[in-house]
Design a protein around this motif. Structure first.
Motif, PDB file in Angstrom:
ATOM      1  N   LEU A 475       0.864  -1.178   0.000  1.00 17.16           N
ATOM      2  CA  LEU A 475       0.000   0.000   0.000  1.00 17.16           C
ATOM      3  C   LEU A 475       0.902   1.230   0.000  1.00 17.16           C
ATOM      4  O   LEU A 475       1.599   1.507   0.983  1.00 17.16           O
ATOM      5  CB  LEU A 475      -0.919  -0.006   1.226  1.00 17.16           C
ATOM      6  CG  LEU A 475      -1.863   1.182   1.376  1.00 17.16           C
ATOM      7  CD1 LEU A 475      -2.864   1.232   0.218  1.00 17.16           C
ATOM      8  CD2 LEU A 475      -2.609   1.131   2.713  1.00 17.16           C
ATOM      9  N   ALA A 480      -3.051   7.263   0.668  1.00 15.41           N
ATOM     10  CA  ALA A 480      -3.463   5.989   1.271  1.00 15.41           C
ATOM     11  C   ALA A 480      -3.918   6.153   2.712  1.00 15.41           C
ATOM     12  O   ALA A 480      -4.738   5.368   3.199  1.00 15.41           O
ATOM     13  CB  ALA A 480      -2.317   4.988   1.207  1.00 15.41           C
ATOM     14  N   ASP A 481      -3.406   7.166   3.383  1.00 16.94           N
ATOM     15  CA  ASP A 481      -3.712   7.300   4.815  1.00 16.94           C
ATOM     16  C   ASP A 481      -3.713   8.763   5.227  1.00 16.94           C
ATOM     17  O   ASP A 481      -3.093   9.161   6.198  1.00 16.94           O
ATOM     18  CB  ASP A 481      -2.698   6.519   5.648  1.00 16.94           C
ATOM     19  CG  ASP A 481      -3.116   6.396   7.118  1.00 16.94           C
ATOM     20  OD1 ASP A 481      -4.322   6.240   7.366  1.00 16.94           O
ATOM     21  OD2 ASP A 481      -2.230   6.465   7.989  1.00 16.94           O
ATOM     22  N   LYS A 503      -5.886   2.814   4.316  1.00 14.18           N
ATOM     23  CA  LYS A 503      -5.057   2.030   5.231  1.00 14.18           C
ATOM     24  C   LYS A 503      -5.888   1.467   6.379  1.00 14.18           C
ATOM     25  O   LYS A 503      -5.742   0.296   6.758  1.00 14.18           O
ATOM     26  CB  LYS A 503      -3.913   2.885   5.776  1.00 14.18           C
ATOM     27  CG  LYS A 503      -2.977   2.124   6.711  1.00 14.18           C
ATOM     28  CD  LYS A 503      -1.957   3.050   7.353  1.00 14.18           C
ATOM     29  CE  LYS A 503      -1.112   2.301   8.391  1.00 14.18           C
ATOM     30  NZ  LYS A 503      -0.211   3.214   9.126  1.00 14.18           N
ATOM     31  N   ASP A 504      -6.771   2.302   6.947  1.00 17.59           N
ATOM     32  CA  ASP A 504      -7.638   1.839   8.038  1.00 17.59           C
ATOM     33  C   ASP A 504      -8.489   0.657   7.586  1.00 17.59           C
ATOM     34  O   ASP A 504      -8.595  -0.360   8.287  1.00 17.59           O
ATOM     35  CB  ASP A 504      -8.573   2.966   8.496  1.00 17.59           C
ATOM     36  CG  ASP A 504      -7.843   4.136   9.123  1.00 17.59           C
ATOM     37  OD1 ASP A 504      -6.757   3.921   9.700  1.00 17.59           O
ATOM     38  OD2 ASP A 504      -8.353   5.264   9.027  1.00 17.59           O
ATOM     39  N   LYS A 507      -6.478  -2.489   6.939  1.00 21.14           N
ATOM     40  CA  LYS A 507      -6.066  -3.092   8.206  1.00 21.14           C
ATOM     41  C   LYS A 507      -7.181  -3.946   8.779  1.00 21.14           C
ATOM     42  O   LYS A 507      -6.960  -5.086   9.232  1.00 21.14           O
ATOM     43  CB  LYS A 507      -5.666  -2.002   9.201  1.00 21.14           C
ATOM     44  CG  LYS A 507      -5.167  -2.527  10.542  1.00 21.14           C
ATOM     45  CD  LYS A 507      -4.762  -1.375  11.455  1.00 21.14           C
ATOM     46  CE  LYS A 507      -4.268  -1.887  12.795  1.00 21.14           C
ATOM     47  NZ  LYS A 507      -3.881  -0.762  13.703  1.00 21.14           N
ATOM     48  N   TYR A 520       2.766  -0.685   4.391  1.00 20.79           N
ATOM     49  CA  TYR A 520       2.417   0.663   3.948  1.00 20.79           C
ATOM     50  C   TYR A 520       3.639   1.563   3.907  1.00 20.79           C
ATOM     51  O   TYR A 520       4.497   1.513   4.798  1.00 20.79           O
ATOM     52  CB  TYR A 520       1.370   1.272   4.882  1.00 20.79           C
ATOM     53  CG  TYR A 520       1.249   2.770   4.762  1.00 20.79           C
ATOM     54  CD1 TYR A 520       0.688   3.352   3.623  1.00 20.79           C
ATOM     55  CD2 TYR A 520       1.701   3.608   5.780  1.00 20.79           C
ATOM     56  CE1 TYR A 520       0.576   4.726   3.499  1.00 20.79           C
ATOM     57  CE2 TYR A 520       1.591   4.985   5.670  1.00 20.79           C
ATOM     58  CZ  TYR A 520       1.033   5.545   4.528  1.00 20.79           C
ATOM     59  OH  TYR A 520       0.942   6.918   4.419  1.00 20.79           O
ATOM     60  N   LYS A 522       4.220   5.805   2.587  1.00 18.07           N
ATOM     61  CA  LYS A 522       3.689   7.011   1.940  1.00 18.07           C
ATOM     62  C   LYS A 522       4.477   7.354   0.683  1.00 18.07           C
ATOM     63  O   LYS A 522       3.906   7.731  -0.339  1.00 18.07           O
ATOM     64  CB  LYS A 522       3.710   8.180   2.922  1.00 18.07           C
ATOM     65  CG  LYS A 522       3.181   9.474   2.331  1.00 18.07           C
ATOM     66  CD  LYS A 522       3.220  10.601   3.357  1.00 18.07           C
ATOM     67  CE  LYS A 522       2.734  11.918   2.743  1.00 18.07           C
ATOM     68  NZ  LYS A 522       2.803  13.033   3.708  1.00 18.07           N
TER      69      LYS A 522
END
Length: 828
Positions: A475, A480-481, A503-504, A507, A520, A522
């Motif tokens: 990811l 993504a987050d 991402k959440d 997970k 993950y 960034k």
């Protein structure tokens, strides 16, 4: 006093008995007083303005609204009338200290000095307002705040006129910790008007709970140039789709269910031609003739007014040299005379003082005179009109005040100004201990997000992925987050608890499915040029089976941003933030910003499959990018539940059914690119490539496939004033998954008095079709589809002649077409 009089007429024995009765009566009155106080806090309680035993007509709910308005208007001073035309910035009206809310000094002084009639942004929380989750009206304080304010207006002003509270509501209420739905461009991608109506209804219910009277929504601008910073706030490039989406949104806001005796008032933005500005500049000049203005820009406003919109906001731009806030053709000829609109016209923030910047007024006094004479009723700023109305003709002034008061009475504000403090949710989080109404909002946010995801590419049917075989996912990417990057502009401040990122969601999904694991990284920001973390991303990609690459843009205001006095962001060369869209961030290029393309190129070298997940506010140039990706999922700004919707879609729990409401060009130089930009026979190719869009309006893939058959297009009626055409076809799901198909019908006239667009969307229908099944579609083309404006837009006549009716899967793909002839003769 009464006690003394009674004793003077009685003996001691009688007086003792009377004293006992009085004590009993005191207890009764105390209990009655407590009961009344508790009832007054309830939102549906009628407020009796009875003073000294005498009730004025305007205080009597049995009187007609017209009588109440005239009675109140006749009692008002000039200063009180002026105040009703001022809408102030609401976040300045309260302070919270030691967990206690109270009205600010600024509030009480402004109300006494200016007699303020309306507030905008009382609940607003963002970096521009300076309100945060720590000092803003979070759910716990909402009802307390509005009741405190309305009580002050009723008890502490001479006539007790309650105050309008207006909020931004386009994709949820713009307040701290409130649920955020997909932005309008994502809402339009659903091509599901019933869903958007239901979403608007959840916003309505929340607004009623919280004492909001005016919703600044929907935005029915037509976005013709994706370089424009506010593209994300619109329903896209098409007049018909925008008209139906605007109509659905308004109907959701105004249609009442349950015990509410108040209503919310929808506000249409921005009147008019705001989305076709020169060069894509926010508030730039709009070059358009009267015929095209009436044919393509104004219909969504008319449709939404017919659905029940009560306010119209003027736009910042000018049309042919006349700024919209002083454009009597728009505000008088069209709104008042032709459409018989009797609601409120308000300026956009400081658009009245903006007439000075336009060079059409020397000072605020001139700007005020020109705008109110043209038809503006309320000044959104409370500074432009203030002290500049004294020379305005009384008839004009009273007309504006009358319209404001009428809406205050009609929405129930006078009789039901308070809200139930026990009814307002105390939380807006995504955690399990939320209220039932909040769960409904979260469920709605997820439903809209799932239907808003547009599948642009799916090579060799790589999607959906299977959760039944082992898979390690890399990811990667700046979106993504990032909570705010997936929410869009005009979003209240949030905490991590209110938003599910990709991402959440991944997970949670991997914890429930032992075959799925992920790492993950960034890797980079949206706009910065730092590549130092590329190697980390490449490393986890090399050790994974597949790459989820999350790129795009951002409209996040929650960074180091400077603002204009209108609230639009200033572009700064000295700050590297993620923001690439949102009011004020116009672009000259639609390429991915920063080093995002370089990141994709580096990851492509790993030879791992790449699923590109785009989170952004406008179309991007994907001509080269699509060659390096195995699948592309366009998500726009999917809102608080966007991460969950995306993961569900990638793993097949949701079959994408969205269609583009706006075209994706092949290059930034290929603008304008909207599907009906060219007249018939006038679309020449560029030297470098075709002028056709890379991904056209109406385009979107599914995990399944559909086959069309049994076409029938028939003219039901062709009379002097009425035409009805019915389009029928069967659609069979010949793929492996249940899925929604969107049947689109386009129309063009072959020969006319004026040059015609190649085609115009005139009907569509979306239906779920189980795999292996066939569903029948019937789409009716209405009378307006065969009308045409004359050159000076004074006559919208039924245009007889030959039309081509096209059944399409998108604006470039014609599946079946047929010509019909519309004449004066009625069909048998």
């Amino acid at each position: 006093m009464y006690k003394f009089i009674i004793f003077a007429k009685t003996n001691k024995k009688e007086s003792r008995k009377i004293n006992q009765n009085i004590r009993s009566m005191k207890k009764y009155f105390i209990l009655l007083f407590i009961l009344l106080c508790s009832v007054l806090s309830y939102s549906q309680t009628y407020i009796d303005y009875n003073k000294n035993g005498k009730k004025d007509i305007y205080e009597d709910p049995t009187q007609s609204i017209e009588n109440r308005v005239e009675d109140l208007l006749n009692q008002m001073t000039f200063e009180e009338k002026q105040g009703q035309l001022l809408m102030d910035l609401g976040w300045q009206y309260y302070d919270i200290d030691n967990n206690t809310i109270h009205l600010s000094t600024y509030a009480t002084q402004s109300i006494k000095q200016k007699h303020i009639g309306s507030l905008w942004g009382f609940y607003r929380a963002d970096t521009w307002s300076g309100k945060t989750v720590e000092n803003a009206l979070t759910p716990y304080y909402l009802a307390k705040g509005v009741n405190l304010l309305q009580k002050y207006m009723i008890d502490s002003t001479r006539l007790g006129i309650p105050i309008f509270i207006a909020e931004e509501c386009m994709h949820g209420i713009m307040q701290a910790k409130s649920i955020v739905y997909p932005t309008a461009i994502g809402q339009a991608s659903t091509w599901n008007t019933s869903l958007i109506k239901d979403m608007a209804a959840t916003i309505r219910n929340q607004s009623l709970q919280q004492g909001i009277n005016i919703c600044f929504s929907p935005i029915v601008d037509i976005a013709k140039d994706p370089r424009w910073s506010r593209t994300e706030e619109t329903f896209g490039e098409d007049t018909y789709l925008t008209s139906l989406m605007g109509e659905a949104f308004v109907e959701g806001l105004v249609n009442l269910h349950g015990n509410y005796k108040r209503t919310v008032l929808p506000t249409l933005k921005h009147f008019a031609a705001y989305g076709i500005s020169e060069g894509g500049h926010n508030a730039g000049t709009a070059h358009i003739g009267l015929r095209e203005l009436n044919s393509e820009i104004l219909p969504p406003f008319k449709k939404s007014i017919e659905a029940g919109a009560s306010l119209v906001m003027t736009a910042y731009n000018d049309i042919d040299g006349v700024p919209c806030s002083m454009n009597s053709y728009l505000l008088q000829e069209i709104l008042r005379k032709r459409w018989h609109f009797d609601g409120i016209v308000l300026s956009d923030l400081h658009s009245i003082s903006g007439l000075i910047s336009h060079g059409v007024a020397e000072n605020l006094s001139q700007a005020t005179e020109k705008s109110i004479k043209a038809g503006v009723d309320i000044d959104l700023s409370a500074t432009d009109f203030y002290n500049n109305l004294s020379n305005i003709d009384t008839t004009i002034l009273n007309g504006a005040v009358r319209r404001v008061l009428y809406q205050k009475f009609s929405c129930g504000l006078f009789d039901y100004p308070f809200v139930d403090e026990n009814e307002t949710d105390n939380t807006n989080t995504i955690e399990s201990n939320v209220s039932s109404s909040q769960k409904d909002r979260l469920s709605m946010a997820l439903d809209v997000a799932k239907e808003s995801l547009v599948l642009l590419e799916n090579k060799e049917n790589i999607l959906p992925l299977s959760k039944d075989k082992k898979m390690k996912i890399a990811l990667i990417g700046p979106n993504a987050d990032n909570v705010y990057n997936q929410l869009g502009d005009y979003t209240g401040e949030q905490t991590k608890a209110e938003v599910t990122t990709i991402k959440d969601a991944l997970k949670t999904f991997s914890s429930e499915n032992e075959n799925i694991t992920f790492e993950y990284e960034k890797a980079c920001g949206i706009k910065d040029t730092n590549t130092s973390d590329f190697q980390k991303a490449i490393s986890i990609a090399n050790s994974s089976d597949i790459i989820f690459l999350c790129l795009g843009g951002s409209s996040s205001r929650y960074e180091n941003i400077e603002y204009e006095n209108t609230g639009a962001a200033k572009v700064s060369e000295n700050r590297v933030s993620d923001i690439t869209s949102g009011e004020g961030f116009d672009r000259s290029s639609l390429e991915l910003a920063g080093v995002q393309k370089e990141l994709l190129k580096e990851l492509k070298k790993t030879a791992k499959p790449i699923i590109l997940i785009l989170i952004n506010g406008r179309p991007l140039i994907l001509t080269d990018i699509k060659e390096d990706c195995d699948a592309i999922l366009e998500c726009f700004y999917p809102g608080a539940m966007g991460g969950e919707a995306i993961v569900q879609t990638l793993f097949g729990n949701n079959n994408p059914s969205a269609r583009l409401p706006i075209s994706f060009p092949r290059s930034s130089g290929a603008l304008p690119c909207y599907y009906n930009t060219h007249r018939v026979g006038n679309r020449n190719p560029y030297l470098e490539h075709t002028a056709l869009a890379l991904y056209p309006f109406g385009y979107g893939k599914s995990y399944t496939e559909f086959s069309y058959s049994n076409f029938e297009i028939k003219l039901l009626n062709s009379g002097k004033e009425d035409v009805q055409v019915q389009v029928d076809c069967d659609v069979t799901n010949i793929g492996q998954y249940d899925g929604n198909e969107v049947v689109q019908v386009y129309v063009r006239k072959l020969y006319s008095d004026y040059a015609q667009n190649e085609k115009n969307l005139r009907g569509f229908a979306k239906k779920m079709i189980p795999k292996g099944k066939t569903t029948h579609f019937t789409i009716n083309i209405d009378n307006d589809s065969f009308r045409e404006w004359n050159i000076d837009a004074t006559d919208n006549y039924l245009s007889f002649g030959t039309y081509e009716i096209m059944i399409c899967s998108d604006s470039q793909t014609i599946i079946y077409s047929q010509t019909i002839n519309i004449s004066h003769k009625v069909a048998p």
